[in-house]
Design an enzyme around this catalytic site. Structure first.
Site, PDB file in Angstrom:
ATOM      1  N   ARG A  66       0.794  -1.228   0.074  1.00  0.00           N
ATOM      2  CA  ARG A  66       0.061   0.081   0.028  1.00  0.00           C
ATOM      3  C   ARG A  66       0.869   1.251   0.051  1.00  0.00           C
ATOM      4  NH1 ARG A  66      -4.236  -2.608  -1.925  1.00  0.00           N
ATOM      5  NH2 ARG A  66      -5.447  -3.693  -0.404  1.00  0.00           N
ATOM      6  N   ASN A  96       0.164  -2.183  -7.412  1.00  0.00           N
ATOM      7  CA  ASN A  96      -1.151  -1.218  -7.351  1.00  0.00           C
ATOM      8  C   ASN A  96      -1.029  -0.196  -5.990  1.00  0.00           C
ATOM      9  OD1 ASN A  96      -1.821  -3.224  -5.554  1.00  0.00           O
ATOM     10  ND2 ASN A  96      -4.078  -3.145  -5.923  1.00  0.00           N
ATOM     11  N   HIS A 181      -3.539 -11.584 -12.937  1.00  0.00           N
ATOM     12  CA  HIS A 181      -4.634 -11.472 -12.423  1.00  0.00           C
ATOM     13  C   HIS A 181      -5.765 -12.036 -13.444  1.00  0.00           C
ATOM     14  CE1 HIS A 181      -7.683  -9.320  -9.844  1.00  0.00           C
ATOM     15  NE2 HIS A 181      -8.278  -9.273 -10.963  1.00  0.00           N
ATOM     16  N   ASP A 307      -1.995 -13.165  -0.485  1.00  0.00           N
ATOM     17  CA  ASP A 307      -2.860 -11.991  -1.058  1.00  0.00           C
ATOM     18  C   ASP A 307      -3.363 -10.970  -0.342  1.00  0.00           C
ATOM     19  OD1 ASP A 307      -3.957 -10.263  -3.131  1.00  0.00           O
ATOM     20  OD2 ASP A 307      -5.627 -11.560  -3.533  1.00  0.00           O
ATOM     21  N   HIS A 311      -7.219  -3.212   4.364  1.00  0.00           N
ATOM     22  CA  HIS A 311      -7.976  -2.014   4.012  1.00  0.00           C
ATOM     23  C   HIS A 311      -8.493  -1.564   5.311  1.00  0.00           C
ATOM     24  CE1 HIS A 311      -8.542  -2.467  -0.347  1.00  0.00           C
ATOM     25  NE2 HIS A 311      -8.971  -3.843  -0.151  1.00  0.00           N
ATOM     26  N   GLY A 326     -10.704  -7.633  -0.536  1.00  0.00           N
ATOM     27  CA  GLY A 326      -9.314  -8.110   0.013  1.00  0.00           C
ATOM     28  C   GLY A 326      -9.605  -8.239   1.621  1.00  0.00           C
TER      29      GLY A 326
HETATM   30 ZN   LIG Z   1      -5.267 -10.036  -8.059  1.00  0.00          ZN
END
Ligand SMILES: [Zn+2]
Length: 437
Positions: A66, A96, A181, A307, A311, A326
């Site tokens: 993050r 990301n 993905h 994974d 959040h 997630g």
């Molecule tokens: Zn993914």
């Protein structure tokens, strides 16, 4: 100063599987001794590891740290503190962030921040396309020079098949793995949980298995077309497992990972609109869960990754259909995966392959316990039982579906570059079954 790990069972698949003591000097494994073998040095720190298993440092190949950009969910520091508490000596960070890791500047920032911290190591994945938007290739070669070990647009699929073909070909030349993905967005069609009876009874829009398996089948075909390797992230459906099993039988260069929630939970566990059960891909049916377990047993699924997707409460404390996808996973992954061993589904050796050796092979790093090798080690306490308590997480976010979950086995000590970066409280009574951590 030397460190001696005493009395443990050392398990490095294909190399060692017996009671040995390990001597660590500076960053390296200095020697592997018989338990009664003495050495003449005096300045030695002893780690009493009787009843424990020493394995090559675990690697989580799929982690969202993050930072930069979403520090309210997780920072590199909190994420790596969670990693070492979870027994991970290295993680592969997904691109990301904000900005997206699609250029060498961001790559360098992540690596230098991780180096400053000296916790778990970070091997960043760079984006495939600029901003992971799917249109134009990112500066992959620049990022490779800066230290990325893989590329992926994780979070988004690469929708354009010809773009994927080009990327697989280009990255084959660079010897850089491509992490897929697998999601066909038009089929996923904005759903928020698995399509099936549970979604129906909750009145939620479903995501069918085909949203994943269509892309798995496509990318197997593209990989075959140009003889380039491909790696599938977070495999969740029986159709994906079948397709990958078939591809491997035909000699395709395919690897894949699944995550602990896919072999632990199903869509029937999604209750009361609890958004900590919302992730992408979603929890699937009982049949899919069985297929994932079967894929792990027969080697179709090469590795387990968390994974880890932290959040904040504000991202999750909204309607199920609006909540972020997630869950956090770094601090529960090993314990949940050890259940496969306790249930007799995998051997400890197979688990170590899936959580250390295979991920290392995928990103091209060494994971052996040998004199002269880097002292990145995980010591596992296989028998201690406890209940998962998110309040104790080092992660900034607590979005886990495993609150109060009973598990057996956990990390006892994590060592990176010969330095102890995490150790459980040694005074804890080992017979504290069913108590919180
Ligand atoms: Zn993914």
């Amino acid at each position: 100063m030397l460190i001696r790990i005493n009395g443990a069972h050392v398990l490095d698949p294909g190399n060692i599987d017996e009671k040995k003591d390990i001597i660590i000097k500076d960053h390296l494994v200095e020697a592997i001794l018989d338990p009664d073998e003495n050495i003449t040095k005096t300045d030695i720190k002893i780690i009493d590891a009787k009843g424990m298993i020493v394995v090559p440092g675990l690697i989580d190949i799929h982690v969202h740290l993050r930072e930069p950009g979403y520090e309210y969910k997780e920072t590199i520091e909190t994420g790596l503190s969670a990693a070492v508490r979870g027994g991970f000596t290295a993680v592969c960070s997904m691109p990301n962030t904000h900005p997206v890791n699609d250029n060498s500047q961001v790559t360098k920032f992540i690596i230098s921040r991780a180096n400053e911290l000296g916790l778990s190591k970070v091997y960043p994945a760079g984006a495939i396309t600029q901003g992971s938007m799917g249109d134009r290739l990112a500066k992959i070669n620049d990022m490779k020079q800066a230290g990325i070990v893989a590329v992926t647009d994780d979070g988004n699929p690469v929708e354009d098949s010809n773009m994927m073909r080009r990327v697989l070909g280009y990255c084959k030349g660079l010897k850089l793995p491509v992490f897929v993905h697998a999601e066909e967005l038009s089929v996923a069609n904005g759903g928020s949980m698995n399509e099936g009876p549970s979604a129906k009874s909750l009145g939620l829009k479903g995501i069918p298995n085909a949203a994943e398996s269509i892309m798995v089948v496509r990318d197997i075909a593209l990989s075959k077309l140009i003889d380039a390797p491909v790696h599938f992230c977070h495999v969740s459906t029986k159709e994906s497992v079948q397709a990958i099993r078939q591809a491997k039988k035909r000699g395709a260069k395919v690897t894949c990972e699944t995550a602990p929630h896919y072999f632990t939970l199903t869509d029937e566990d999604v209750k009361d609109y609890n958004t900590n059960f919302k992730m992408n891909p979603p929890l699937r049916s009982k049949e899919d869960r069985q297929a994932i377990i079967q894929g792990l047993i027969d080697g179709t699924i090469d590795m387990i990754a968390s994974d880890h997707a932290p959040h904040s409460i504000s991202d999750k404390d909204v309607g199920f259909d609006k909540a972020a996808f997630g869950i956090v996973g770094l601090e529960t992954s090993l314990s949940l995966s050890l259940k496969l061993v306790h249930d007799g589904l995998l051997t400890m050796e197979e688990l170590v392959n899936k959580m250390a050796k295979q991920p290392a092979k995928l990103i091209g790093i060494n994971r052996d316990i040998k004199p002269g090798s880097m002292a990145d080690l995980t010591i596992i306490d296989p028998d201690v039982s406890y209940k998962i308590n998110p309040e104790l997480f080092k992660s900034k976010s607590k979005n886990t579906p495993f609150f109060g979950f009973k598990v057996k086995g956990k990390p006892f000590l994590t060592m990176v570059n010969g330095k102890i970066v995490y150790q459980t409280d040694e005074n804890l009574n080992k017979k504290r079954d069913d108590k919180d951590e």
